[in-house]
Write an enzyme that holds these catalytic residues in place. Structure first.
Site, PDB file in Angstrom:
ATOM      1  N   HIS A  42      83.449  51.125  59.723  1.00 18.11           N
ATOM      2  CA  HIS A  42      84.302  51.854  58.993  1.00 18.11           C
ATOM      3  C   HIS A  42      85.573  50.755  60.470  1.00 18.11           C
ATOM      4  O   HIS A  42      85.510  51.634  62.043  1.00 18.11           O
ATOM      5  CB  HIS A  42      84.946  53.214  59.024  1.00 18.11           C
ATOM      6  CG  HIS A  42      86.006  53.772  58.691  1.00 18.11           C
ATOM      7  ND1 HIS A  42      86.880  54.334  59.722  1.00 18.11           N
ATOM      8  CD2 HIS A  42      87.264  52.727  57.432  1.00 18.11           C
ATOM      9  CE1 HIS A  42      88.366  54.279  58.781  1.00 18.11           C
ATOM     10  NE2 HIS A  42      88.194  53.635  57.282  1.00 18.11           N
ATOM     11  N   HIS A  50      95.833  48.667  61.333  1.00 19.40           N
ATOM     12  CA  HIS A  50      95.618  50.774  60.561  1.00 19.40           C
ATOM     13  C   HIS A  50      96.967  50.558  60.330  1.00 19.40           C
ATOM     14  O   HIS A  50      97.477  50.887  58.913  1.00 19.40           O
ATOM     15  CB  HIS A  50      94.358  51.015  61.073  1.00 19.40           C
ATOM     16  CG  HIS A  50      94.499  52.290  59.721  1.00 19.40           C
ATOM     17  ND1 HIS A  50      95.507  53.086  59.266  1.00 19.40           N
ATOM     18  CD2 HIS A  50      93.979  52.886  58.612  1.00 19.40           C
ATOM     19  CE1 HIS A  50      95.093  54.685  58.781  1.00 19.40           C
ATOM     20  NE2 HIS A  50      94.179  53.614  57.722  1.00 19.40           N
TER      21      HIS A  50
END
Length: 290
Positions: free
Chosen positions: A39, A81
């Site tokens: 991730h 992100h």
């Protein structure tokens, strides 16, 4: 409705709490465990969404990585992100008068000056926010595979077409990579529909947990339903696998963000196809032991 769909749906709706034996994963050969996806790279061990994080994943032996794509003021695709630069860079020190420090309000050149590693540890001082092109070049060099998330598409009109154009220019839409090394995912239904319409051959994943009744509609444009581990059950996974996606294969599920061995073992019992994790080594040990 096909018999297998009806049976699985009934099981999920009526007996979701009953233990269900795992079935072979739709994305793996029988007997294999779920695919492990790092991730934002191996983000427990290196600053997320940086070249260092995917290099760390590669060094640990993990081929699948996940990232997030947004766009700068001058139209450059970058890997980060948040829609703000504040959490993972020193933007507040470098540009103190430009709050709230949104990615879309800075040029690529301005962002390239930022330190995206010191927040994580001094050894990563000077790490930069990579452009998507830089990131794809590194993934290619590392012989890795990518789950690419189109982030906040409502902020960046046309980002789907732009992302696909860059992927094409970098060779990622050739048949070999398209079938085995690339997944495009998003929380946005509209964004995934656009990707599927522009490049039907791309494998796509919807981020969320639609109701079982809604799965046929999602299966028109999504090959995967990628859900939080907190929102799924064995019954849900079994029902999901009973529907075919846009490429004629059973829907798959990648679950996130799993960072403990106990949770990894639990979702493996559910029959998930993949596990997205900040700690891929922890998950690998747990799944291998299981």
């Amino acid at each position: 409705m096909h018999a297998r769909v009806a049976a699985a749906t009934t099981t999920a709706l009526i007996g979701a709490t009953v233990a269900i034996l795992p079935t072979p994963h739709a994305g793996a050969a029988a007997g294999d465990g779920p695919v492990i996806v790092s991730h934002r790279g191996a983000s427990a061990y290196a600053p997320e969404n940086t070249l260092a994080s995917i290099d760390k994943a590669a060094a640990m032996g993990f081929s699948w990585v996940e990232n997030d794509v947004q766009r700068t003021r001058d139209g450059e695709l970058v890997v980060i992100h948040d829609d703000t630069l504040a959490r993972t860079t020193d933007v507040e020190q470098v540009y103190p008068n430009r709050a709230p420090w949104k990615v879309k309000d800075f040029t690529a050149e301005e962002i390239s000056r930022l330190d995206a590693g010191s927040w994580f540890g001094s050894r990563y001082k000077g790490t930069r926010v990579p452009t998507l092109k830089q990131y794809m070049n590194r993934v290619s060099r590392n012989h890795q595979k990518l789950v690419l998330e189109i982030k906040n598409p409502e902020l960046y009109p046309g980002i789907e077409r732009q992302t696909l154009r860059l992927l094409g220019n970098e060779g990622w839409l050739k048949p070999g990579r398209l079938k085995r090394r690339l997944i495009v995912q998003s929380f946005s239904i509209g964004s995934l529909r656009t990707v599927h319409r522009l490049r039907p051959g791309i494998k796509t994943g919807y981020l969320g947990t639609p109701s079982i009744a809604a799965l046929p509609a999602y299966a028109e444009f999504a090959d995967q339903i990628n859900a939080s581990y907190t929102s799924i059950s064995a019954g849900y996974v079994s029902a999901l696998h009973s529907f075919d996606g846009p490429h004629g294969k059973p829907l798959e599920i990648l679950t996130w963000t799993v960072n403990s061995g106990d949770t990894a073992r639990r979702v493996t019992r559910y029959g998930v196809d993949g596990i997205i994790t900040n700690t891929p080594d922890v998950v690998r040990r747990a799944v291998t032991a299981y």
